[in-house]
Design a protein around this motif. Structure first.
Motif, PDB file in Angstrom:
ATOM      1  N   SER A  56       0.861  -1.177   0.000  1.00 39.74           N
ATOM      2  CA  SER A  56       0.000   0.000   0.000  1.00 39.74           C
ATOM      3  C   SER A  56       0.902   1.233   0.000  1.00 39.74           C
ATOM      4  CB  SER A  56      -0.938   0.001   1.193  1.00 39.74           C
ATOM      5  OG  SER A  56      -0.208   0.069   2.390  1.00 39.74           O
ATOM      6  N   SER A  57       0.450   2.292  -0.645  1.00 31.76           N
ATOM      7  CA  SER A  57       1.312   3.465  -0.793  1.00 31.76           C
ATOM      8  C   SER A  57       0.612   4.728  -0.309  1.00 31.76           C
ATOM      9  CB  SER A  57       1.749   3.620  -2.247  1.00 31.76           C
ATOM     10  OG  SER A  57       0.635   3.750  -3.093  1.00 31.76           O
ATOM     11  N   HIS A  58       1.439   5.706  -0.034  1.00 36.82           N
ATOM     12  CA  HIS A  58       0.936   7.003   0.433  1.00 36.82           C
ATOM     13  C   HIS A  58       1.898   8.064  -0.056  1.00 36.82           C
ATOM     14  CE1 HIS A  58      -1.173   9.846   2.956  1.00 36.82           C
ATOM     15  NE2 HIS A  58      -0.013  10.254   3.449  1.00 36.82           N
ATOM     16  N   TYR A  59       1.359   9.223  -0.458  1.00 38.44           N
ATOM     17  CA  TYR A  59       2.173  10.271  -1.037  1.00 38.44           C
ATOM     18  C   TYR A  59       1.976  11.602  -0.321  1.00 38.44           C
ATOM     19  CZ  TYR A  59       2.913   7.032  -4.880  1.00 38.44           C
ATOM     20  OH  TYR A  59       3.263   5.945  -5.621  1.00 38.44           O
ATOM     21  N   LYS A  64       1.986  14.228  -5.156  1.00 34.60           N
ATOM     22  CA  LYS A  64       0.898  13.324  -5.540  1.00 34.60           C
ATOM     23  C   LYS A  64       0.540  13.525  -7.003  1.00 34.60           C
ATOM     24  CE  LYS A  64      -1.759  12.816  -2.105  1.00 34.60           C
ATOM     25  NZ  LYS A  64      -2.780  13.050  -1.057  1.00 34.60           N
TER      26      LYS A  64
END
Length: 122
Positions: A56-59, A64
């Motif tokens: 899972s990723s987050h920016y 973004k």
């Protein structure tokens, strides 16, 4: 002994793309969330992107839609694809490892690479 080695930095024109790599040894890579940060002189370290052990990723808001993080557990490597670079993104880019869950806080990362310089010119 943990080693994290970034590569792929250098000079680029504004609007261009670069791909950074960070190859890790000395820890069980698949157990760690991986992240990218950057820091320029006089500024605080900025979170860019992170990917959990389960992909899972987050920016960060500033990247973004332009930057993408990926990991290859078989190569113990995390990547940061950077597109449409801006001159204000000139900084030292570092990868970091956090045991367990994904984090955006530098303080929650136990291991760091030495950083790679990215210089974006107009």
């Amino acid at each position: 002994q943990v080693a994290m080695v970034e590569s792929g930095g250098g000079s680029a024109q504004a609007g261009a793309s670069l791909r950074l790599s960070c190859t890790v040894s000395g820890l069980t890579f698949s157990n760690y969330a991986m992240a990218w940060f950057r820091q320029s002189p006089g500024k605080v370290r900025e979170f860019l992107a992170a990917m959990s052990a389960k992909n899972s990723s987050h920016y960060g808001d500033s990247v973004k839609g332009r930057f993408a993080i990926a990991r290859d557990n078989s190569k113990a490597t995390v990547y940061l694809e950077m597109n449409t670079l801006k001159t204000e993104e000139t900084a030292v880019y570092s990868c970091a490892a956090s045991w367990g869950r994904l984090s955006v806080s530098p303080d929650e990362h136990e291991h760091w690479g030495q950083g790679t310089q990215v210089t974006v010119s107009s």
